[in-house]
Motif scaffolding. Structure first.
Motif, PDB file in Angstrom:
ATOM      1  N   ASP A  84       0.823  -1.215   0.000  1.00  0.00           N
ATOM      2  CA  ASP A  84       0.000   0.000   0.000  1.00  0.00           C
ATOM      3  C   ASP A  84       0.854   1.261   0.000  1.00  0.00           C
ATOM      4  O   ASP A  84       0.581   2.227   0.729  1.00  0.00           O
ATOM      5  N   GLY A  85       1.894   1.249  -0.799  1.00  0.00           N
ATOM      6  CA  GLY A  85       2.766   2.411  -0.885  1.00  0.00           C
ATOM      7  C   GLY A  85       3.777   2.214  -1.993  1.00  0.00           C
ATOM      8  O   GLY A  85       3.671   1.282  -2.799  1.00  0.00           O
ATOM      9  N   MET A  86       4.771   3.092  -2.031  1.00  0.00           N
ATOM     10  CA  MET A  86       5.817   2.968  -3.033  1.00  0.00           C
ATOM     11  C   MET A  86       6.780   1.850  -2.678  1.00  0.00           C
ATOM     12  O   MET A  86       6.775   1.344  -1.543  1.00  0.00           O
ATOM     13  N   GLY A 104      10.345   2.444   3.702  1.00  0.00           N
ATOM     14  CA  GLY A 104      10.035   3.071   2.425  1.00  0.00           C
ATOM     15  C   GLY A 104      10.838   4.343   2.234  1.00  0.00           C
ATOM     16  O   GLY A 104      10.515   5.374   2.836  1.00  0.00           O
ATOM     17  N   TYR A 105      11.844   4.261   1.396  1.00  0.00           N
ATOM     18  CA  TYR A 105      12.669   5.443   1.137  1.00  0.00           C
ATOM     19  C   TYR A 105      11.897   6.492   0.341  1.00  0.00           C
ATOM     20  O   TYR A 105      11.943   7.683   0.630  1.00  0.00           O
ATOM     21  N   HIS A 106      11.171   6.050  -0.668  1.00  0.00           N
ATOM     22  CA  HIS A 106      10.541   6.976  -1.603  1.00  0.00           C
ATOM     23  C   HIS A 106       9.338   7.697  -1.008  1.00  0.00           C
ATOM     24  O   HIS A 106       9.079   8.858  -1.357  1.00  0.00           O
ATOM     25  N   ASP A 107       8.586   7.038  -0.131  1.00  0.00           N
ATOM     26  CA  ASP A 107       7.396   7.684   0.429  1.00  0.00           C
ATOM     27  C   ASP A 107       7.490   7.917   1.939  1.00  0.00           C
ATOM     28  O   ASP A 107       6.518   8.364   2.563  1.00  0.00           O
ATOM     29  N   LYS A 109       7.673   5.843   4.517  1.00  0.00           N
ATOM     30  CA  LYS A 109       6.688   5.032   5.235  1.00  0.00           C
ATOM     31  C   LYS A 109       7.325   3.822   5.911  1.00  0.00           C
ATOM     32  O   LYS A 109       8.259   3.217   5.374  1.00  0.00           O
ATOM     33  N   VAL A 110       6.812   3.474   7.077  1.00  0.00           N
ATOM     34  CA  VAL A 110       7.162   2.232   7.763  1.00  0.00           C
ATOM     35  C   VAL A 110       5.941   1.316   7.693  1.00  0.00           C
ATOM     36  O   VAL A 110       4.843   1.705   8.108  1.00  0.00           O
TER      37      VAL A 110
END
Length: 371
Positions: A84-86, A104-107, A109-110
């Motif tokens: 559910d993310g990049m 998540g580096y790009h968005d 997010k954990v």
């Protein structure tokens, strides 16, 4: 090392000729790698292993994939899940084998993904987006979660944010299957924290800083109501600490030797590996900084015998292996570099010993809405 068999997995980008994960036979005594096969995974930038060693997790464009490992370490895909993310960049498993954590580096997010007993990946249990502003224009002034790792006592999850110069620390609520922010380790502006690792006894944490080219040593105490990190030491990763060209360098890989007595890191730009001796109080003494005969050493691994290392050189499309001479503080190259396109991560793990052993992974848990 007895008759224990080890296998190396190298995760790669697949925009060229590489298919995904390269599997290597490991000769521990000789300190060499021999490629066996490739497994198709789209842009397998990082891998992790389950607590029982039977399953391998990999980043892929669509989310996360999981593979069953046989007695030879070969891989068979089980399933994959969307996060559910990049696309993520780093994976870690928890101590109990219940969750898989994705950075998540790009968005920024954990993500927390549940793991089943049979190896299947379940649903996304939680997802937390970091907020805040960075101070370096090249990183777009926004969060970039570069690494996630649970504390050794499994009480907290450390999320290293390269973009906002912070390590956010979450409590792992196992009843609600949620992450609860309990503290923030604020790092110097424009330092670029990249990776965190803990000592085997869980008393110390080592954070590698990409932009300031440093390693900071912290004591860790999780016995209280909240986690306590105390800065003990800062050391450089560079050949010359005050190098005027340091802006062109970037600390990249960090690994602790199995004996717990040595820590290694790589630095891109000057393309070196540094070795530090670790004393009983967790402090570091640099022993050498030497070239690795490759370009952009993005990751490294220490062999199980503590006597050899392998470096994944992202830009030169090679893996270079070395014997470590601890008495003379030297690296001795072992044969020619292995050719592999755009390697991102490298790990060495023993093959599964008992495929029928009981595991600690659980069936799909139920989310609780309140404490």
């Amino acid at each position: 090392m007895g008759k224990m068999k080890y296998v190396a997995y190298v995760g790669t980008y697949t925009h060229g000729n590489s298919k995904g994960i390269h599997v290597y036979d490991v000769d521990v005594e000789e300190g060499t790698l021999t490629e066996r096969n490739e497994v198709e995974v789209r842009n397998a930038s990082h891998t992790a292993i389950s607590k029982n060693g039977r399953f391998l997790y990999s980043i892929e464009d669509e989310g996360v994939a999981v593979f069953e490992r046989d007695k030879n370490g070969d891989l068979k895909r089980i399933n994959s899940v969307d996060i559910d993310g990049m696309r993520g960049c780093f994976l870690a498993t928890d101590v109990d084998g219940k969750y898989l954590y994705v950075a998540g580096y790009h968005d920024g997010k954990v993500t927390v993904v549940h793991t089943h007993r049979d190896g299947r990946l379940g649903r996304v249990m939680d997802g937390v987006f970091h907020k805040g502003l960075g101070s370096v224009a090249e990183r777009n002034f926004r969060p970039h979660v570069n690494c996630v790792r649970p504390t050794p006592d499994n009480k907290y999850l450390c999320a290293v944010d390269n973009g906002i110069d912070q390590v956010k620390i979450y409590r792992i609520n196992k009843r609600r299957h949620k992450l609860e922010l309990v503290d923030i380790l604020r790092c110097p502006r424009e330092s670029g924290p990249r990776i965190i690792r803990f000592s085997a006894d869980g008393r110390f944490a080592y954070i590698l800083f990409e932009l300031s080219n440093q390693i900071k040593v912290y004591s860790y105490d999780g016995s209280g109501h909240t986690p306590e990190f105390e800065l003990l030491q800062t050391v450089t990763t560079l050949t010359k600490e005050n190098d005027k060209d340091a802006i062109h360098n970037a600390a990249s890989g960090l690994a602790l030797a199995p004996d717990g007595k040595h820590l290694f890191c790589t630095t891109a730009g000057e393309n070196t590996v540094s070795m530090y001796e670790v004393d009983k109080e967790g402090l570091l003494e640099k022993k050498f900084t030497l070239p690795i005969s490759g370009d952009y050493p993005k990751d490294l691994v220490i062999f199980p015998d503590n006597q050899h290392i392998a470096v994944a050189n992202h830009a030169s499309n090679t893996i270079t292996t070395f014997k470590v001479d601890y008495e003379k503080n030297l690296l001795i190259m072992k044969g020619r570099p292995c050719k592999v396109e755009t390697p991102n991560s490298i790990h060495i793990w023993p093959v599964p010993q008992d495929p029928n052993a009981e595991t600690s992974e659980e069936d799909e848990p139920k989310k609780e809405t309140a404490e």
